[in-house]
Design a protein around this motif. Sequence first.
Motif, PDB file in Angstrom:
ATOM      1  N   LEU A  59      62.808 -72.473  55.603  1.00 18.48           N
ATOM      2  CA  LEU A  59      64.087 -72.101  56.208  1.00 18.48           C
ATOM      3  C   LEU A  59      64.278 -72.741  57.581  1.00 18.48           C
ATOM      4  O   LEU A  59      65.264 -72.469  58.268  1.00 18.48           O
ATOM      5  N   SER A  60      63.385 -73.616  57.971  1.00 19.60           N
ATOM      6  CA  SER A  60      63.421 -74.237  59.296  1.00 19.60           C
ATOM      7  C   SER A  60      64.531 -75.266  59.439  1.00 19.60           C
ATOM      8  O   SER A  60      64.826 -75.689  60.557  1.00 19.60           O
ATOM      9  N   THR A  61      65.145 -75.674  58.349  1.00 11.67           N
ATOM     10  CA  THR A  61      66.200 -76.682  58.412  1.00 11.67           C
ATOM     11  C   THR A  61      67.570 -76.053  58.609  1.00 11.67           C
ATOM     12  O   THR A  61      68.563 -76.760  58.723  1.00 11.67           O
ATOM     13  N   GLY A  62      67.631 -74.710  58.663  1.00 12.19           N
ATOM     14  CA  GLY A  62      68.910 -74.022  58.836  1.00 12.19           C
ATOM     15  C   GLY A  62      69.529 -74.294  60.198  1.00 12.19           C
ATOM     16  O   GLY A  62      68.845 -74.580  61.184  1.00 12.19           O
ATOM     17  N   LEU A  63      70.851 -74.190  60.257  1.00 12.31           N
ATOM     18  CA  LEU A  63      71.606 -74.387  61.485  1.00 12.31           C
ATOM     19  C   LEU A  63      71.162 -73.387  62.544  1.00 12.31           C
ATOM     20  O   LEU A  63      70.987 -72.205  62.247  1.00 12.31           O
ATOM     21  N   ASN A  64      70.955 -73.824  63.764  1.00  8.78           N
ATOM     22  CA  ASN A  64      70.548 -73.016  64.919  1.00  8.78           C
ATOM     23  C   ASN A  64      69.093 -72.557  64.862  1.00  8.78           C
ATOM     24  O   ASN A  64      68.716 -71.649  65.598  1.00  8.78           O
ATOM     25  N   TYR A  65      68.257 -73.160  64.005  1.00  6.22           N
ATOM     26  CA  TYR A  65      66.867 -72.714  63.909  1.00  6.22           C
ATOM     27  C   TYR A  65      66.169 -72.869  65.253  1.00  6.22           C
ATOM     28  O   TYR A  65      66.163 -73.951  65.839  1.00  6.22           O
ATOM     29  N   PRO A  66      65.554 -71.787  65.783  1.00  2.00           N
ATOM     30  CA  PRO A  66      64.849 -71.889  67.064  1.00  2.00           C
ATOM     31  C   PRO A  66      63.513 -72.610  66.896  1.00  2.00           C
ATOM     32  O   PRO A  66      62.653 -72.173  66.138  1.00  2.00           O
ATOM     33  N   LEU A  86      60.825 -64.495  65.603  1.00  2.00           N
ATOM     34  CA  LEU A  86      60.672 -64.243  67.029  1.00  2.00           C
ATOM     35  C   LEU A  86      60.215 -65.536  67.677  1.00  2.00           C
ATOM     36  O   LEU A  86      59.359 -66.239  67.132  1.00  2.00           O
ATOM     37  N   THR A  87      60.776 -65.850  68.841  1.00  2.00           N
ATOM     38  CA  THR A  87      60.398 -67.072  69.542  1.00  2.00           C
ATOM     39  C   THR A  87      59.394 -66.758  70.647  1.00  2.00           C
ATOM     40  O   THR A  87      59.234 -65.606  71.045  1.00  2.00           O
ATOM     41  N   THR A  88      58.743 -67.792  71.137  1.00  2.00           N
ATOM     42  CA  THR A  88      57.796 -67.609  72.225  1.00  2.00           C
ATOM     43  C   THR A  88      58.481 -67.119  73.491  1.00  2.00           C
ATOM     44  O   THR A  88      57.847 -66.530  74.356  1.00  2.00           O
ATOM     45  N   GLN A 137      63.115 -64.338  72.036  1.00  2.00           N
ATOM     46  CA  GLN A 137      64.395 -64.247  71.338  1.00  2.00           C
ATOM     47  C   GLN A 137      64.161 -63.901  69.868  1.00  2.00           C
ATOM     48  O   GLN A 137      63.165 -64.300  69.274  1.00  2.00           O
ATOM     49  N   LEU A 138      65.118 -63.163  69.288  1.00  2.00           N
ATOM     50  CA  LEU A 138      65.051 -62.744  67.894  1.00  2.00           C
ATOM     51  C   LEU A 138      66.230 -63.360  67.155  1.00  2.00           C
ATOM     52  O   LEU A 138      67.374 -63.281  67.627  1.00  2.00           O
ATOM     53  N   TRP A 139      65.954 -63.985  66.006  1.00  2.00           N
ATOM     54  CA  TRP A 139      66.977 -64.647  65.192  1.00  2.00           C
ATOM     55  C   TRP A 139      66.862 -64.160  63.753  1.00  2.00           C
ATOM     56  O   TRP A 139      65.782 -63.754  63.324  1.00  2.00           O
TER      57      TRP A 139
END
Length: 117
Positions: free
Chosen positions: A29-36, A56-58, A61-63
């Motif tokens: 799913l890493s190719t999705g638009l806005n992927y952090p 969750l990002t380092t 942030q939560l997406w």
Amino acid sequence: MAAAVRNGQTFVGIRSVSPTVSAFHWYNLSTGLNYPTDTCSATVNNLGGNIAVQVLTTGGQLWEMACTAIAGTPPTLSCSNVWTPLAAPPFPRKPAHGHQPQKTAPSRPAGRGKTAR
């Protein structure tokens, strides 16, 4: 369902469990638009066929990306291909560089120590 993060990329797996348990079929799913790009962990929730994948990002942030489970042999996923920011939980802040958290003295157990006169 399962979620995994490797080298900053998020994968979600789906498999059959009936009549026998099958191997996972993994979706990147890493190719999705806005992927952090600084994703460090992921989770997946199945709510009656409506799938919510959160990362969750380092930076704290939560997406989320929405998917739908499609029954079949094997089952498949259909995902929105768009990552949406969510309100992150209130994580504790790290102390400023060079500062240590203030230590508090441990409290004494009740009934110990000096008594009032």
